[in-house]
Design a protein around this motif. Structure first.
Motif, mmCIF file in Angstrom:
data_model
loop_
_atom_site.group_PDB
_atom_site.id
_atom_site.type_symbol
_atom_site.label_atom_id
_atom_site.label_comp_id
_atom_site.label_asym_id
_atom_site.label_seq_id
_atom_site.Cartn_x
_atom_site.Cartn_y
_atom_site.Cartn_z
ATOM 1 N N VAL A 55 40.186 52.456 8.790
ATOM 2 C CA VAL A 55 39.070 52.022 10.035
ATOM 3 C C VAL A 55 37.753 52.359 9.323
ATOM 4 C CG1 VAL A 55 38.260 52.341 12.153
ATOM 5 C CG2 VAL A 55 40.865 52.151 11.808
ATOM 6 N N GLY A 56 36.838 51.663 9.499
ATOM 7 C CA GLY A 56 35.373 51.897 9.050
ATOM 8 C C GLY A 56 34.621 51.593 10.447
ATOM 9 N N PHE A 57 33.464 51.730 10.171
ATOM 10 C CA PHE A 57 32.302 51.346 11.537
ATOM 11 C C PHE A 57 30.975 50.918 11.069
ATOM 12 C CE2 PHE A 57 34.598 53.639 14.753
ATOM 13 C CZ PHE A 57 35.013 54.517 14.040
ATOM 14 N N THR A 62 28.694 51.608 16.341
ATOM 15 C CA THR A 62 28.840 50.655 17.764
ATOM 16 C C THR A 62 30.064 49.653 17.395
ATOM 17 O OG1 THR A 62 27.042 49.068 17.046
ATOM 18 C CG2 THR A 62 26.493 51.096 18.397
ATOM 19 N N VAL A 63 30.324 49.653 16.100
ATOM 20 C CA VAL A 63 31.427 48.274 16.025
ATOM 21 C C VAL A 63 32.484 48.971 15.207
ATOM 22 C CG1 VAL A 63 32.239 46.115 14.818
ATOM 23 C CG2 VAL A 63 29.767 46.453 16.182
ATOM 24 N N THR A 64 33.913 49.045 15.426
ATOM 25 C CA THR A 64 34.920 49.447 14.973
ATOM 26 C C THR A 64 35.561 48.485 14.068
ATOM 27 O OG1 THR A 64 35.464 51.129 16.685
ATOM 28 C CG2 THR A 64 37.039 50.639 15.040
ATOM 29 N N ARG A 86 35.769 45.369 16.836
ATOM 30 C CA ARG A 86 35.534 45.341 18.141
ATOM 31 C C ARG A 86 34.667 46.523 18.564
ATOM 32 N NH1 ARG A 86 39.655 47.079 22.623
ATOM 33 N NH2 ARG A 86 40.965 45.145 21.623
ATOM 34 N N ALA A 87 34.069 46.465 19.638
ATOM 35 C CA ALA A 87 32.862 47.406 20.106
ATOM 36 C C ALA A 87 33.536 48.984 19.994
ATOM 37 C CB ALA A 87 32.350 46.746 21.593
ATOM 38 N N ARG A 100 39.737 56.482 19.657
ATOM 39 C CA ARG A 100 38.523 55.425 18.939
ATOM 40 C C ARG A 100 38.812 54.281 18.140
ATOM 41 N NH1 ARG A 100 33.190 56.737 17.967
ATOM 42 N NH2 ARG A 100 32.315 56.576 15.735
ATOM 43 N N GLU A 101 39.941 54.564 17.292
ATOM 44 C CA GLU A 101 40.242 53.549 16.112
ATOM 45 C C GLU A 101 41.588 52.602 16.480
ATOM 46 O OE1 GLU A 101 40.668 56.027 12.571
ATOM 47 O OE2 GLU A 101 38.777 56.635 12.682
#
Length: 243
Positions: A55-57, A62-64, A86-87, A100-101
């Motif tokens: 997972v990154g951002f 604000t976006v996963t 997704r947000a 969170r992920e």
């Protein structure tokens, strides 16, 4: 190889829970789910495919952005690559990164045309204060074999790891063995491997080493990480990515 027919990766309705919750409730959910973790081998058949999950951002967090790359377990050739965005709804809280992920990871897994035999997640399995890092959490929800492959230690103590490819020492939290500190290459820092769900620790180490080529990280992690962080504007988790 011919891709196996995909079986839907669905969550047991009795394990469904909200994701955007207060930290205290998130910890209570972890405590409730941890009793479902199995740290013995329980596979549906031979391990022919490995899925790297990372997972990154983007956009300042604000976006996963979740990436899944499925590899042939023998040749390590990529068979499928999917992305989902997704947000971001849950804040960064150490030990609660699965909240969170995982929502974005579930979106990515839902896009797969094939069902991987083993999930290798960038993060912790049971090497976690409440024994439910992202690999364990995801594995329990989907009832799929999973392994945590972390670049750094979240909790636990261990002896020095011999400087030999494939050497490992146990990671302990008190008297409990919670993972393995694995040397994948000579002269590089070890990585932290732990059971997620339906995988014994020794099997987890074996499968990770099967996916290691000439780099420190297994190909599952390397390729999923590359996909998750591909855009120049993506903000990676860096040293925060431990829980």
């Amino acid at each position: 190889m011919n891709p196996p027919h995909a079986q839907p990766l669905t969550i047991d309705p009795t394990l469904q829970h909200a994701w955007n919750v207060a930290p205290a409730e998130a910890r209570a959910i972890q405590e409730r789910l941890r009793v479902r973790v199995e740290t013995v081998d329980r596979f549906d058949g031979p391990i022919r495919t490995l899925a790297g999950v990372d997972v990154g951002f983007e956009d300042g967090g604000t976006v996963t952005r979740a990436a899944v790359v499925v590899l042939d377990s023998t040749t390590l050739q990529p068979l499928e690559r999917v992305l989902a965005r997704r947000a971001t709804q849950f804040p960064y809280v150490p030990g609660l990164l699965s909240f969170r992920e995982i929502p974005a990871v579930l979106d990515a897994l839902a896009q797969l045309r094939m069902t991987p035999d083993l999930l290798l997640c960038d993060g912790q399995g049971i090497a976690h204060p409440r024994r439910l890092g992202i690999a364990a959490h995801l594995g329990v929800l989907l009832d799929r074999p999973s392994v945590g492959v972390a670049k750094s230690r979240l909790i636990g103590t261990h002896a020095d790891v011999p400087d030999r490819r494939g050497a490992w020492v146990p990671l302990h939290d008190g008297e409990e063995r919670i993972g393995a500190v694995l040397r994948t290459r000579l002269g590089v820092k070890p990585i932290y491997v732990s059971s997620g769900h339906r995988v014994a620790l020794e099997t987890a180490v074996e499968q990770v080493m099967r996916a290691v080529t000439r780099y420190r990280l297994p190909e599952t992690t390397r390729q999923a990480d590359s996909l998750a962080s591909a855009p120049a504007h993506a903000r990676r988790r860096g040293h925060h990515r431990r829980g």
